[in-house]
Design a protein around this motif. Structure first.
Motif, PDB file in Angstrom:
ATOM      1  N   THR A  38       0.857  -1.182   0.000  1.00 31.70           N
ATOM      2  CA  THR A  38       0.000   0.000   0.000  1.00 31.70           C
ATOM      3  C   THR A  38       0.891   1.229   0.000  1.00 31.70           C
ATOM      4  OG1 THR A  38      -1.752  -1.141   1.187  1.00 31.70           O
ATOM      5  CG2 THR A  38      -1.793   1.259   1.240  1.00 31.70           C
ATOM      6  N   ARG A  39       0.657   2.117  -0.924  1.00 36.62           N
ATOM      7  CA  ARG A  39       1.466   3.336  -1.039  1.00 36.62           C
ATOM      8  C   ARG A  39       0.598   4.553  -0.729  1.00 36.62           C
ATOM      9  NH1 ARG A  39       6.167   1.669  -2.995  1.00 36.62           N
ATOM     10  NH2 ARG A  39       6.130  -0.274  -4.149  1.00 36.62           N
ATOM     11  N   HIS A  40       1.071   5.392   0.180  1.00 35.21           N
ATOM     12  CA  HIS A  40       0.343   6.600   0.569  1.00 35.21           C
ATOM     13  C   HIS A  40       0.994   7.811  -0.098  1.00 35.21           C
ATOM     14  CE1 HIS A  40      -1.940   4.860   4.086  1.00 35.21           C
ATOM     15  NE2 HIS A  40      -1.066   3.897   3.821  1.00 35.21           N
ATOM     16  N   TYR A  41       0.198   8.639  -0.737  1.00 31.46           N
ATOM     17  CA  TYR A  41       0.685   9.900  -1.297  1.00 31.46           C
ATOM     18  C   TYR A  41      -0.168  11.039  -0.758  1.00 31.46           C
ATOM     19  CZ  TYR A  41       3.723   7.721  -4.823  1.00 31.46           C
ATOM     20  OH  TYR A  41       4.712   7.034  -5.458  1.00 31.46           O
ATOM     21  N   THR A  42       0.444  12.195  -0.604  1.00 34.06           N
ATOM     22  CA  THR A  42      -0.266  13.406  -0.186  1.00 34.06           C
ATOM     23  C   THR A  42      -0.118  14.446  -1.283  1.00 34.06           C
ATOM     24  OG1 THR A  42       0.176  12.963   2.138  1.00 34.06           O
ATOM     25  CG2 THR A  42      -0.384  15.226   1.556  1.00 34.06           C
ATOM     26  N   LEU A  43      -1.234  14.862  -1.868  1.00 35.25           N
ATOM     27  CA  LEU A  43      -1.227  15.862  -2.939  1.00 35.25           C
ATOM     28  C   LEU A  43      -1.971  17.104  -2.462  1.00 35.25           C
ATOM     29  CD1 LEU A  43      -2.035  13.706  -6.133  1.00 35.25           C
ATOM     30  CD2 LEU A  43       0.159  14.049  -4.992  1.00 35.25           C
ATOM     31  N   ASP A  44      -1.259  18.210  -2.381  1.00 41.68           N
ATOM     32  CA  ASP A  44      -1.867  19.478  -1.983  1.00 41.68           C
ATOM     33  C   ASP A  44      -2.053  20.344  -3.229  1.00 41.68           C
ATOM     34  OD1 ASP A  44      -2.126  19.404   0.940  1.00 41.68           O
ATOM     35  OD2 ASP A  44       0.051  19.132   0.899  1.00 41.68           O
ATOM     36  N   VAL A  45      -3.317  20.628  -3.557  1.00 41.30           N
ATOM     37  CA  VAL A  45      -3.631  21.460  -4.719  1.00 41.30           C
ATOM     38  C   VAL A  45      -3.555  22.914  -4.266  1.00 41.30           C
ATOM     39  CG1 VAL A  45      -5.361  22.010  -6.462  1.00 41.30           C
ATOM     40  CG2 VAL A  45      -5.108  19.649  -5.667  1.00 41.30           C
ATOM     41  N   LYS A  46      -2.619  23.668  -4.834  1.00 45.23           N
ATOM     42  CA  LYS A  46      -2.396  25.046  -4.377  1.00 45.23           C
ATOM     43  C   LYS A  46      -1.976  25.932  -5.554  1.00 45.23           C
ATOM     44  CE  LYS A  46       1.010  23.709  -1.466  1.00 45.23           C
ATOM     45  NZ  LYS A  46       2.222  23.734  -0.615  1.00 45.23           N
ATOM     46  N   MET A  47      -2.123  27.233  -5.360  1.00 42.69           N
ATOM     47  CA  MET A  47      -1.689  28.184  -6.376  1.00 42.69           C
ATOM     48  C   MET A  47      -0.180  28.410  -6.258  1.00 42.69           C
ATOM     49  SD  MET A  47      -4.618  28.632  -7.712  1.00 42.69           S
ATOM     50  CE  MET A  47      -4.159  29.811  -8.992  1.00 42.69           C
ATOM     51  N   GLN A  48       0.461  28.657  -7.401  1.00 45.39           N
ATOM     52  CA  GLN A  48       1.910  28.872  -7.405  1.00 45.39           C
ATOM     53  C   GLN A  48       2.236  29.835  -8.548  1.00 45.39           C
ATOM     54  OE1 GLN A  48       4.088  27.169  -5.287  1.00 45.39           O
ATOM     55  NE2 GLN A  48       5.839  28.311  -6.070  1.00 45.39           N
ATOM     56  N   ASN A  49       3.090  30.807  -8.300  1.00 44.82           N
ATOM     57  CA  ASN A  49       3.532  31.689  -9.375  1.00 44.82           C
ATOM     58  C   ASN A  49       4.543  30.961 -10.249  1.00 44.82           C
ATOM     59  OD1 ASN A  49       1.949  33.838  -8.674  1.00 44.82           O
ATOM     60  ND2 ASN A  49       3.555  34.955  -7.575  1.00 44.82           N
ATOM     61  N   VAL A  50       4.288  30.962 -11.556  1.00 46.38           N
ATOM     62  CA  VAL A  50       5.189  30.313 -12.513  1.00 46.38           C
ATOM     63  C   VAL A  50       5.410  31.278 -13.670  1.00 46.38           C
ATOM     64  CG1 VAL A  50       5.404  28.419 -14.170  1.00 46.38           C
ATOM     65  CG2 VAL A  50       4.523  27.963 -11.885  1.00 46.38           C
ATOM     66  N   THR A  51       6.651  31.377 -14.134  1.00 44.47           N
ATOM     67  CA  THR A  51       6.987  32.271 -15.247  1.00 44.47           C
ATOM     68  C   THR A  51       7.322  31.456 -16.481  1.00 44.47           C
ATOM     69  OG1 THR A  51       7.868  33.903 -13.694  1.00 44.47           O
ATOM     70  CG2 THR A  51       8.505  34.133 -16.012  1.00 44.47           C
ATOM     71  N   ARG A  52       6.620  31.748 -17.568  1.00 44.98           N
ATOM     72  CA  ARG A  52       6.923  31.183 -18.878  1.00 44.98           C
ATOM     73  C   ARG A  52       6.723  32.284 -19.913  1.00 44.98           C
ATOM     74  NH1 ARG A  52       8.478  27.865 -15.881  1.00 44.98           N
ATOM     75  NH2 ARG A  52       8.101  25.622 -15.821  1.00 44.98           N
ATOM     76  N   LEU A  53       7.505  32.263 -20.990  1.00 44.92           N
ATOM     77  CA  LEU A  53       7.390  33.249 -22.069  1.00 44.92           C
ATOM     78  C   LEU A  53       7.517  34.674 -21.510  1.00 44.92           C
ATOM     79  CD1 LEU A  53       4.296  31.718 -23.946  1.00 44.92           C
ATOM     80  CD2 LEU A  53       6.690  31.098 -24.224  1.00 44.92           C
ATOM     81  N   CYS A  54       8.374  34.863 -20.501  1.00 44.20           N
ATOM     82  CA  CYS A  54       8.581  36.170 -19.860  1.00 44.20           C
ATOM     83  C   CYS A  54       7.313  36.723 -19.214  1.00 44.20           C
ATOM     84  CB  CYS A  54       9.119  37.198 -20.858  1.00 44.20           C
ATOM     85  SG  CYS A  54      10.908  37.127 -21.006  1.00 44.20           S
ATOM     86  N   HIS A  55       6.425  35.835 -18.818  1.00 44.56           N
ATOM     87  CA  HIS A  55       5.159  36.287 -18.244  1.00 44.56           C
ATOM     88  C   HIS A  55       4.873  35.415 -17.027  1.00 44.56           C
ATOM     89  CE1 HIS A  55       1.017  37.826 -18.198  1.00 44.56           C
ATOM     90  NE2 HIS A  55       0.646  36.581 -17.982  1.00 44.56           N
ATOM     91  N   ARG A  57       2.365  34.142 -14.038  1.00 43.64           N
ATOM     92  CA  ARG A  57       0.988  34.111 -13.552  1.00 43.64           C
ATOM     93  C   ARG A  57       0.863  33.025 -12.486  1.00 43.64           C
ATOM     94  NH1 ARG A  57      -2.694  30.327 -15.454  1.00 43.64           N
ATOM     95  NH2 ARG A  57      -2.040  29.072 -17.249  1.00 43.64           N
ATOM     96  N   SER A  58      -0.201  33.148 -11.722  1.00 43.08           N
ATOM     97  CA  SER A  58      -0.467  32.183 -10.664  1.00 43.08           C
ATOM     98  C   SER A  58      -1.237  31.013 -11.260  1.00 43.08           C
ATOM     99  CB  SER A  58      -1.288  32.859  -9.564  1.00 43.08           C
ATOM    100  OG  SER A  58      -1.461  31.995  -8.470  1.00 43.08           O
ATOM    101  N   ILE A  59      -0.681  29.814 -11.137  1.00 39.50           N
ATOM    102  CA  ILE A  59      -1.323  28.642 -11.735  1.00 39.50           C
ATOM    103  C   ILE A  59      -1.661  27.623 -10.650  1.00 39.50           C
ATOM    104  CG2 ILE A  59      -0.057  28.973 -13.898  1.00 39.50           C
ATOM    105  CD1 ILE A  59       1.585  26.433 -13.138  1.00 39.50           C
ATOM    106  N   VAL A  60      -2.549  26.709 -10.995  1.00 41.10           N
ATOM    107  CA  VAL A  60      -2.929  25.630 -10.085  1.00 41.10           C
ATOM    108  C   VAL A  60      -1.882  24.516 -10.189  1.00 41.10           C
ATOM    109  CG1 VAL A  60      -4.761  24.029  -9.447  1.00 41.10           C
ATOM    110  CG2 VAL A  60      -5.349  26.213 -10.499  1.00 41.10           C
ATOM    111  N   THR A  61      -1.351  24.092  -9.050  1.00 41.40           N
ATOM    112  CA  THR A  61      -0.319  23.056  -9.040  1.00 41.40           C
ATOM    113  C   THR A  61      -0.635  22.014  -7.966  1.00 41.40           C
ATOM    114  OG1 THR A  61       1.064  24.110  -7.350  1.00 41.40           O
ATOM    115  CG2 THR A  61       1.445  24.782  -9.637  1.00 41.40           C
ATOM    116  N   VAL A  62       0.104  20.926  -7.998  1.00 46.56           N
ATOM    117  CA  VAL A  62       0.118  19.968  -6.889  1.00 46.56           C
ATOM    118  C   VAL A  62       1.475  20.065  -6.208  1.00 46.56           C
ATOM    119  CG1 VAL A  62       0.360  17.513  -6.386  1.00 46.56           C
ATOM    120  CG2 VAL A  62      -1.649  18.315  -7.591  1.00 46.56           C
ATOM    121  N   ASN A  63       1.448  20.284  -4.889  1.00 46.12           N
ATOM    122  CA  ASN A  63       2.666  20.400  -4.086  1.00 46.12           C
ATOM    123  C   ASN A  63       3.615  21.469  -4.631  1.00 46.12           C
ATOM    124  OD1 ASN A  63       1.481  18.286  -2.742  1.00 46.12           O
ATOM    125  ND2 ASN A  63       2.945  16.737  -3.415  1.00 46.12           N
ATOM    126  N   GLY A  64       3.048  22.487  -5.291  1.00 44.74           N
ATOM    127  CA  GLY A  64       3.850  23.581  -5.823  1.00 44.74           C
ATOM    128  C   GLY A  64       4.653  23.230  -7.055  1.00 44.74           C
TER     129      GLY A  64
END
Length: 581
Positions: A38-55, A57-64
């Protein structure tokens, strides 16, 4: 034993450290299960600032992380994955391609098998991986959140079992995605309001990185460092929202050994096509000596529809470890990808995919068919519902999409819950049409009336019904390829062709010996595909186009498979923490 120690060492350290293979933020605790652990995982869905194409924005991520962490297990393992929602949106996670035998409560599509997880709430997805091994992926299954909320599922063979192909030197997940400068939730919300087509993505990505062909992205390039004379297993996933993709690495060939977590007869190609929702594992044999060059790995869309699309190309770089310590500029080679609309390439590629059909991995194709279905797949329209305004769909209407002219209306109660509690009245209609109510020349001149009907309709199947389903593309508002995904089952692709399906002649050419087994298949542009599956999994199972815009427009339906007579043929009761609507 922690997750980071479980991820095989040969999967890490290929020049670029995958954020989703750094599993230290996960917390598996292992206990013995019936066939595995049995394998236990913990996934936290949270917002994270990510930069792509010099822009930024805050995106939805798991564990950042973007992409999210890998879920790694062996065939036979049980997974307990606690998902906690820290974002303003409702969310649910789908374990794409996992059979979910009797564990439909863990399948994930919002309002189909569960109410979504609300802000501040948690839900533990509890399922066992049975009879599957290979590459799959997980992704959000509510609205367009899966634009950034996804990651690989890597199912290794049981302990002491080996691959039916050369053991690779290293294994590398490669996930294709789409990047939007704007919030994808705002994009689809606006499109549904105006009735028009949504804005397209600004870039494609490999492992979250757009690569050097986009402005301001040279530093955001996926690099794969390899050694000469070695074999690498590339685990490919198309997590893009709305595009099928061609993929190639300059001056190298692949051997395809598995698709959708099912082994196939190995075949070589220098280019492959992969639809959204599809996965594929390929062996890459590197050159015997260091070529002292860099090789672009590139992907761009296969497009057959009439609408606008992201006509750009993502690139990563395959480099050979220098060995002499030098890192001077080297010649770069680019692959030649098929034309954007090269349907003949896609057709030939699809025909090369065959099940391994060996003693250890048989192809159990249903040869006797209990129920036959004929579904038309395609676009249509709804009348404009905005008073004194025109909508932006065809001729002032709103875009819609349908199966057998039924555009699926999302319920506000989860269908599986309504079925299980016997409270389905007013939630769904169990009479989904088994064939089109009106026959027409499906791939010829389109009919004048493009309006669809709307409803929440299901097909009800007794347990262990063997099903043959013909899915026919239509030319209403233009023929195009549709990658259809069936939850809860693998199916066998027994035939495909162009034009209108001929029930007298076409079945004579069906492959019932070694057809490919998949969970997502492309309905050919202007053609049809025939699939067979055994309804041996009780529950409510979503089927939909994996082009997210078409799903949003209603190109979806559900199958209700009833319990069998024996205890092990019945859906298990819902868990205590099942989210509430």
């Amino acid at each position: 034993m922690g997750a980071s120690s479980f991820v095989p060492l040969n999967m890490i350290g290929v020049g670029f450290i995958f954020p989703f293979l750094i599993a230290s933020c996960l917390s598996p605790h292992l206990a013995l299960a019936k066939d595995g652990v049995t394998r236990h995982y913990t996934l936290d869905v949270k917002m994270q600032n990510v930069t792509r194409l010099c822009h930024t924005r805050s995106i939805v991520t798991v564990n950042g992380k973007y992409p999210g962490p890998a879920i790694v297990a062996r065939e036979g393992d049980r997974l307990l994955i606690k998902v906690t929602n820290h974002i303003p949106n409702n969310v649910s996670i789908h374990w794409h391609g996992i059979r979910q035998l009797r564990s439909g409560w863990a399948d994930g599509p919002a309002y189909i098998t569960q109410c979504p997880i609300q802000t501040g709430q948690s839900y533990v997805y509890n399922f066992t991986i049975t009879g599957q091994r290979g590459t799959l992926f997980w992704h959000a299954h509510s609205s367009w959140l899966r634009a950034t909320l996804y990651g690989p599922i890597i199912i290794l063979p049981k302990r002491n079992a080996s691959y039916p192909f050369t053991k690779p030197h290293k294994e590398v997940p490669i996930i294709f995605g789409e990047w939007f400068k704007s919030d994808p939730e705002a994009i689809i919300s606006q499109a549904l309001q105006t009735g028009g087509g949504p804005n397209v993505s600004d870039a494609y990505t490999i492992n979250g990185l757009p690569g050097p062909l986009y402005n301001c992205s040279a530093k955001d390039t996926f690099k794969l460092m390899v050694k000469p004379g070695k074999t690498y297993l590339l685990r490919l996933v198309n997590a893009a929202l709305n595009d099928e993709l061609f993929f190639s690495i300059a001056n190298h060939t692949f051997t395809i050994v598995e698709v959708d977590a099912v082994y196939v007869k190995p075949f070589d190609t220098d280019t492959l096509v992969i639809g959204p929702g599809q996965t594929s594992s390929v062996l890459l044999k590197t050159k015997p000596s260091n070529p002292r060059a860099a090789f672009f790995m590139m992907a761009r869309p296969y497009m057959t529809g009439q609408g606008t699309f992201d006509n750009s190309t993502v690139a990563g770089v395959l480099e050979y470890a220098a060995g002499d310590g030098s890192s001077k500029q080297r010649p770069q080679f680019k692959p030649t990808l098929p034309a954007l609309n090269d349907t003949s390439f896609v057709t030939n590629f699809s025909k090369n995919l065959r099940s391994l059909a060996s003693n250890n991995f048989p192809a159990n194709v249903p040869t006797k068919v209990d129920r036959q279905f004929f579904f038309t797949i395609g676009l249509g329209t709804n009348p404009c519902d905005r008073k004194n305004h025109t909508c932006q769909g065809p001729n002032g209407t709103m875009f819609a999409a349908s199966i057998n002219n039924v555009s699926f209306s999302m319920p506000t109660t989860a269908l599986l819950q309504a079925h299980f509690t016997g409270q389905s009245n007013g939630v769904y209609d169990p009479n989904f049409p088994t064939r089109p109510l009106t026959r027409f020349n499906y791939t010829g001149n389109p009919p004048n009336n493009t309006m669809v009907s709307n409803g929440t309709k299901l097909v009800v199947l007794p347990f262990n019904t063997s099903v043959e389903l013909i899915m026919q593309d239509t030319s209403i508002l233009g023929a195009e390829s549709h990658p259809l995904h069936l939850h809860g089952f693998n199916f066998f692709v027994v035939g495909q062709g162009f034009g209108n399906f001929n029930p007298n002649n076409d079945p004579k050419n069906f492959n019932l010996v070694d057809p490919v087994e998949r969970n997502t298949v492309g309905v050919p542009s202007g053609g049809w595909v025939a699939i067979r599956f055994l309804a041996d999994n009780p529950g409510v199972w979503f089927m939909h186009c994996h082009l997210e815009v078409h799903t949003s427009w209603g190109l979806k339906m559900a199958w209700l498979v009833l319990d069998g007579k024996l205890p092990n043929q019945k859906l298990l009761p819902p868990p205590a923490d099942l989210p509430k609507c």
